[in-house]
Design an enzyme around this catalytic site. Structure first.
Site, PDB file in Angstrom:
ATOM      1  N   THR A  99     -27.796 -99.320  54.307  1.00  0.00           N
ATOM      2  CA  THR A  99     -28.536 -98.068  54.132  1.00  0.00           C
ATOM      3  C   THR A  99     -29.909 -98.343  53.508  1.00  0.00           C
ATOM      4  OG1 THR A  99     -26.478 -96.892  53.801  1.00  0.00           O
ATOM      5  CG2 THR A  99     -28.418 -95.916  52.773  1.00  0.00           C
ATOM      6  N   VAL A 130     -19.667 -88.409  58.220  1.00  0.00           N
ATOM      7  CA  VAL A 130     -20.815 -88.209  57.353  1.00  0.00           C
ATOM      8  C   VAL A 130     -20.514 -88.881  56.018  1.00  0.00           C
ATOM      9  CG1 VAL A 130     -22.331 -86.506  56.263  1.00  0.00           C
ATOM     10  CG2 VAL A 130     -21.215 -85.970  58.449  1.00  0.00           C
ATOM     11  N   GLY A 131     -21.398 -89.749  55.583  1.00  0.00           N
ATOM     12  CA  GLY A 131     -21.217 -90.417  54.300  1.00  0.00           C
ATOM     13  C   GLY A 131     -22.036 -89.729  53.223  1.00  0.00           C
ATOM     14  N   ASP A 132     -22.392 -90.480  52.205  1.00  0.00           N
ATOM     15  CA  ASP A 132     -23.116 -89.877  51.083  1.00  0.00           C
ATOM     16  C   ASP A 132     -24.609 -89.720  51.356  1.00  0.00           C
ATOM     17  OD1 ASP A 132     -23.289 -92.743  50.998  1.00  0.00           O
ATOM     18  OD2 ASP A 132     -24.188 -92.575  49.006  1.00  0.00           O
ATOM     19  N   GLY A 147     -23.967 -97.814  49.393  1.00  0.00           N
ATOM     20  CA  GLY A 147     -22.692 -98.429  49.026  1.00  0.00           C
ATOM     21  C   GLY A 147     -21.552 -97.781  49.774  1.00  0.00           C
ATOM     22  N   GLY A 174     -19.821 -95.179  50.967  1.00  0.00           N
ATOM     23  CA  GLY A 174     -20.285 -93.799  51.071  1.00  0.00           C
ATOM     24  C   GLY A 174     -19.251 -92.763  50.688  1.00  0.00           C
TER      25      GLY A 174
END
Lengths: 305, 305
Positions: free
Chosen positions: B170, B199-201, B221, B223
Site C-alpha cells: 500500500t 475492502v481493507g482499511d 499493513g 488491512g
C-alpha cells in the site's frame, strides 16, 4: 452473570409529528416491538448478543416501514442497494457489506463475511458473488419496491429536498448477553437518490457501527458526516480515554457531528447495561428491553414508553 | 507560516533483506524519491497539502513497484481492484473509492468524490460509473499486469502463504503546507488473492487514512486488523484526548493492532511538522522531506537516510 438487555433503533430523522397519524404510529411501534421481542427472546434463552442483534435487525429489515432490507430507499438509478455491519465486542470481530442488491437480510450477509471469509468488508458485485456462494436468501427487485420510497425518489428527482423521514430510517441494534458480551449491528438502504455505489457510515466499523468490551454503538443520521467524524468509535474513545459515561460520550459525539454539519442519533449500550439513545433530529424510532422487563418504545422526545 | 513537510510510504511489509538486491533497492529508492519530490514541489510552490499528497500518491500509483494503481496485486479472480482515500484536515472533508477497476489514479478519483459529489465514499460499479462521468483516465487490464504480482497470485492459488512483500505494498502520503493545513492520502491494490469486492482499511476514513487539525495519518499493513482497530483515528484520538505525541500515539496504536493479530506501519505528521514512521514489520518503504531540506529515505530499521 449480567442482566441481558437489547436496544434498537429504526432511524433518526422520523416522520414529523404532523406527518405521523395514529395508524402509522401503531404500525411503527408494533414493528419495533416485534424486533425487540425477537432479540430479547434470544437473550432470554441465554443466546449471544451477536445472535440477538442479528435477529432484531432481520425483523426490521423484513419490515417495509424502515429504510433497510425490504423497505430500503431507491438510488438515483432507481435501484435498491443495501449496506450492513455487525460487530462482536469481546473479539472486535466484524463483518460488513455495502452496495449489495437483492439480498433479503444484509445483516446476515455481513455476519457471514465475518465468520466465513478472511475479510471484514465486501462491497458490490464481489459481495453479491459471496452471497450466492453462501446460499443466502435472494429476492427479486419487486420485493424491495415500496410505493412511498418510489414517490420519495420522484420528488428528489424533481429537485425537492428529501424530508428527514425520507432521507433516513437506518436500523440498528446493540445488545449485552448474560456472559457480558456486547454486540452491535446496523443496516440501511442509504439515502434516497444516492449515487449507485455510495457507502455511508452504517457498514463502516467505527462510523455507523462499533462494539468493544466497554460499549456497543449503532448510529443513524447524515451518513457522510457520521463517517467523517468516526462517530461510533468516537463514543468508544470518549468512554475509554476520557472516562465519559456512554450517555455523555454519545451526546458529545452528536454535538461534534452537528458542528461538522450533520444530524442524527446514536444508541449506545455500556457493559453495565446502561442504555443511552440521544438524537439531534426531531425524533428517532427506538426501543429498549432488559431481560424480564417490558419494552420501552419511543419516537419523539421524552422517555421511551 | 509553517515549514511545509511531506512524508510518504510505499508499504509496510517490504521484501526481506535477503530478497532485496542492490538493483531493486536503487529502483525502489528512486521511486520514493520521485514521489517525495513531486509532493515537495507542490509545497515549495506554496500549493496545498491536499495537492501535495495527491501528487505524491499518483507517482507511486504510476510505478509498477508498489501495490497501488499500476502495480496493484491480483484478486482471487485474477482481476485488479483498487481502493483509495484522501482527507483534508482543516475541514474533515474526505473522499474514498473501493473495488474500482481500470482507473489509473484511484487517489484522484477519491478526490473527485470529495469535491464533485455529495458523497464521501463510492464503491464498485457505481464508483466506476462516476469515474467515467468525471472523465478520469482509464487504462486497459494489461496496464495493471505486472509479472511478479501474477506469480504471487499463482503461488497463493497453489496454497502458499504470501510473503510480507507479496501481501502488502500500500502507498500513502501525509503533508503539512505553509498555511498549516494537514492532509493524508492512501492507495492500494489490497492483498494478493483477496475476494473480489474486498475492502481493507486504506479507503476507510479513520482506519487507513485520517487527517484533522492535529495529525495526518496513513497506514499500511494487515488491512482487516487495522480496520477493526480504527487505527488511523486511534492515533488522532490518543493525541487529542490523552495528549500523546504523534510518535507515541502511533507506537501505542501499532501495539494494539499487534495484540489484535496484525502487523504494519503508520506514517504520522503533527501540526508542528514532527513526523513519526513506526512499523512492526521487517521494513517499511518510506521517506520524508521538509521544505528546503534533502529527502531522507528508509526501508529497514534505523533512521531514514
Amino acid at each position: 452473570m449480567t442482566r441481558p438487555v437489547i436496544a434498537i433503533h429504526g432511524g433518526a430523522g422520523t416522520l414529523s409529528r404532523a406527518e405521523l397519524d395514529g395508524a402509522r404510529e401503531r404500525e411503527l411501534l408494533a414493528a419495533l416491538e416485534a424486533a425487540l421481542a425477537a432479540g430479547a427472546d434470544v437473550l432470554e434463552r441465554r443466546g449471544s448478543s451477536l445472535d440477538a442483534v442479528e435477529r432484531a435487525v432481520r425483523v426490521l429489515e423484513d419490515s417495509p416501514l424502515f429504510n433497510a432490507g425490504r423497505g430500503a430507499v431507491f438510488t438515483a438509478a432507481g435501484t435498491v442497494e443495501c449496506d450492513a455491519c455487525i460487530m462482536h465486542g469481546p473479539t472486535l470481530a466484524a463483518g460488513a457489506v455495502a452496495a449489495v442488491h437483492g439480498v433479503r437480510n444484509p445483516v446476515s450477509l455481513a455476519r457471514l463475511v465475518m465468520e466465513r471469509s478472511r475479510h471484514v468488508f465486501l462491497a458490490g458485485d464481489g459481495a453479491e458473488r459471496f452471497a450466492r456462494d453462501q446460499g443466502v436468501e435472494l429476492m427479486p427487485a419487486s420485493y424491495f419496491h415500496t410505493d412511498s420510497r418510489w414517490q420519495a425518489l420522484q420528488r428528489v428527482r424533481a429537485g425537492a429536498k428529501a424530508s428527514d423521514g425520507e432521507r433516513h430510517g437506518t436500523v440498528g441494534a446493540v445488545a449485552l448477553d448474560d456472559a457480558g458480551a456486547l454486540a452491535a449491528a446496523t443496516s440501511t438502504g442509504g439515502i434516497t437518490g444516492k449515487l449507485p455505489g455510495r457507502v455511508g457510515d452504517s457498514p463502516i466499523v467505527g462510523a455507523g457501527t462499533y462494539a468493544n468490551t466497554s460499549v456497543a454503538v449503532s448510529a443513524s443520521g447524515d451518513g457522510e458526516v457520521f463517517l467523517r467524524c468516526n462517530a461510533a468509535y468516537r463514543v468508544a474513545a470518549l468512554t475509554e480515554l476520557v472516562r465519559l459515561t456512554p450517555r455523555l460520550a454519545a451526546r458529545r459525539t452528536l454535538l461534534e457531528v452537528k458542528r461538522a454539519g450533520g444530524r442524527g442519533g446514536l444508541i449506545v449500550l455500556g457493559a453495565d447495561g446502561t442504555v443511552a439513545m440521544p438524537f439531534t433530529t426531531e425524533g428517532m424510532y427506538r426501543g429498549v428491553r432488559a431481560a424480564g422487563a417490558a419494552s420501552r418504545l419511543g419516537i419523539f422526545r421524552g422517555p421511551p414508553r
